[in-house]
Design a protein around this motif. Structure first.
Motif, PDB file in Angstrom:
ATOM      1  N   SER A  87      23.890  17.838 -38.722  1.00  0.00           N
ATOM      2  CA  SER A  87      24.075  18.060 -37.283  1.00  0.00           C
ATOM      3  C   SER A  87      22.741  18.196 -36.570  1.00  0.00           C
ATOM      4  N   VAL A  88      21.829  18.941 -37.176  1.00  0.00           N
ATOM      5  CA  VAL A  88      20.501  19.130 -36.578  1.00  0.00           C
ATOM      6  C   VAL A  88      19.696  17.837 -36.636  1.00  0.00           C
ATOM      7  N   PRO A  94      26.614  20.056 -29.180  1.00  0.00           N
ATOM      8  CA  PRO A  94      27.043  21.309 -29.826  1.00  0.00           C
ATOM      9  C   PRO A  94      28.491  21.288 -30.297  1.00  0.00           C
ATOM     10  N   ALA A  97      28.732  19.229 -33.374  1.00  0.00           N
ATOM     11  CA  ALA A  97      28.133  19.913 -34.519  1.00  0.00           C
ATOM     12  C   ALA A  97      29.087  20.954 -35.094  1.00  0.00           C
ATOM     13  N   VAL A  98      29.792  21.649 -34.211  1.00  0.00           N
ATOM     14  CA  VAL A  98      30.735  22.674 -34.662  1.00  0.00           C
ATOM     15  C   VAL A  98      31.868  22.045 -35.477  1.00  0.00           C
ATOM     16  N   THR A 149      27.421  28.356 -37.006  1.00  0.00           N
ATOM     17  CA  THR A 149      27.723  27.846 -35.663  1.00  0.00           C
ATOM     18  C   THR A 149      27.212  28.733 -34.538  1.00  0.00           C
ATOM     19  N   TRP A 152      25.235  27.403 -31.604  1.00  0.00           N
ATOM     20  CA  TRP A 152      25.872  26.489 -30.669  1.00  0.00           C
ATOM     21  C   TRP A 152      27.017  27.118 -29.888  1.00  0.00           C
ATOM     22  N   VAL A 153      27.763  28.019 -30.523  1.00  0.00           N
ATOM     23  CA  VAL A 153      28.974  28.528 -29.877  1.00  0.00           C
ATOM     24  C   VAL A 153      29.292  29.910 -30.410  1.00  0.00           C
TER      25      VAL A 153
END
Length: 348
Positions: A87-88, A94, A97-98, A149, A152-153
């Motif tokens: 993901s990175v 975001p 990615a989650v 995560t 991001w969230v």
């Protein structure tokens, strides 16, 4: 601006040419029918897989759980970390990615048990790993998602469907337990059931992929980066799982088992979490990823199976000869195996 000429009147989200339309009645009916059929077929297949599990060996893995520990490290260590790195590295959104991380945190899927049989793996280890990873997912999924995560969230916004995990556990344990009982009482009949079930399992895997493609054909337009990640992710799972198992001193047939248990994830559970956790706008960006992963994990598993079958034919070895060779592998000077006696095959 009037989007009526572009979007369907019943679209819930319209953004330019991108629309998210509610599931049609046909798709809803087809989904219910196919879910029922696939659930029944899956239970029958897992029953047949249980016919290849010997109770004393299964309990042996639970008493000396080194093989299960290796699987645990792969399932809830390697896969979430790999998802985070991908993901990175690809710099995806975001929300995307989650979803990648949710997929990596899911427990092993039942397809791994079917494939483990076809590659002459350790069925006792395969079933015990799938059962334990599904059970441990009740606690490990929230923990892994909290760790990976939070950049991001807020992890509290991700809904973990504990009822779905529990259902998966019951759907696995009950049919396999009945199959183990049949294998114990009527071993000759169990062999016949196993052959039929292995064929049904192959059909089931193809059906899941085809049905998924039909039900969600409108969601195939997705960012190319997610296609690339969906391709790399299962390959990384297979490779790293096999590599770690071999480093840990596992014989070849168990390495194949751990590799499959690592790469073959429960994508249905991931889809459920995604639907429960994200808004319609976000679903338009990510909903297809679990299906992409599901297709590529099956494609690469089929390729690995083909390579293994070709290897067997080239070397003129049948299943029995391979099993005897791997079970009789002895490395008396291996300090790793001396320390971790749980890696040794069960004594007869």
């Amino acid at each position: 601006m009037d989007n009526s000429s572009v979007c369907s009147p019943n679209a819930t989200v319209c953004e330019g040419d991108s629309c998210l339309v509610p599931e049609s009645d046909f798709n809803a009916i087809l989904s219910v029918v196919m879910s029922t059929v696939l659930t029944i077929l899956l239970a029958l297949v897992m029953f047949s897989m249980g016919c290849n599990v010997e109770l004393h060996k299964f309990l042996g893995h639970l008493k000396r759980p080194w093989g299960i520990v290796v699987g645990f490290l792969c399932q809830f260590g390697i896969m979430p970390l790999t998802g985070f790195i991908l993901s990175v590295a690809f710099g995806i959104l975001p929300v995307q990615a989650v979803v990648v991380l949710i997929q990596g945190c899911c427990p092993g899927g039942t397809a791994s048990n079917i494939l483990a049989y076809w590659v002459d793996g350790d069925m006792d280890l395969s079933v015990s790993m799938t059962t334990c990873s599904t059970l441990l997912a009740l606690g490990m999924m929230p923990l892994c998602l909290f760790i990976y995560t939070k950049m991001w969230v807020d992890s509290g916004t991700i809904v973990i469907p504990y009822d779905s995990i529990g259902t998966s556990l019951v759907a696995l344990v009950i049919p396999v337990s009945i199959g183990m009982f049949v294998n114990h009482k009527w071993p000759q009949k169990a062999k016949i059931i196993l052959k039929i079930g292995s064929i049904a399992g192959a059909i089931l895997i193809v059906l899941i992929a085809v049905v998924g493609g039909i039900l969600y054909q409108s969601a195939w337009i997705i960012e190319p980066k997610l296609w690339i990640i969906g391709t790399i992710y299962p390959i990384a799972g297979y490779g790293l799982g096999f590599f770690l198992a071999r480093i840990a001193g596992q014989p070849w047939y168990r390495c194949r088992t751990v590799a499959l248990e690592t790469g073959l994830q429960n994508t249905q559970l991931c889809s459920t979490i995604v639907q429960l956790s994200f808004s319609p706008e976000d679903l338009n960006l990510v909903f297809t990823f679990p299906l992409i992963y599901s297709i590529f994990q099956i494609v690469f598993a089929a390729i690995l199976l083909g390579i293994y079958v070709a290897y067997k034919k080239c070397h003129g070895k049948n299943n029995t000869e391979l099993q005897e060779k791997t079970e009789n592998e002895i490395e008396p000077r291996s300090s790793v195996q001396e320390i971790n006696k749980g890696f040794q095959p069960d004594e007869k």
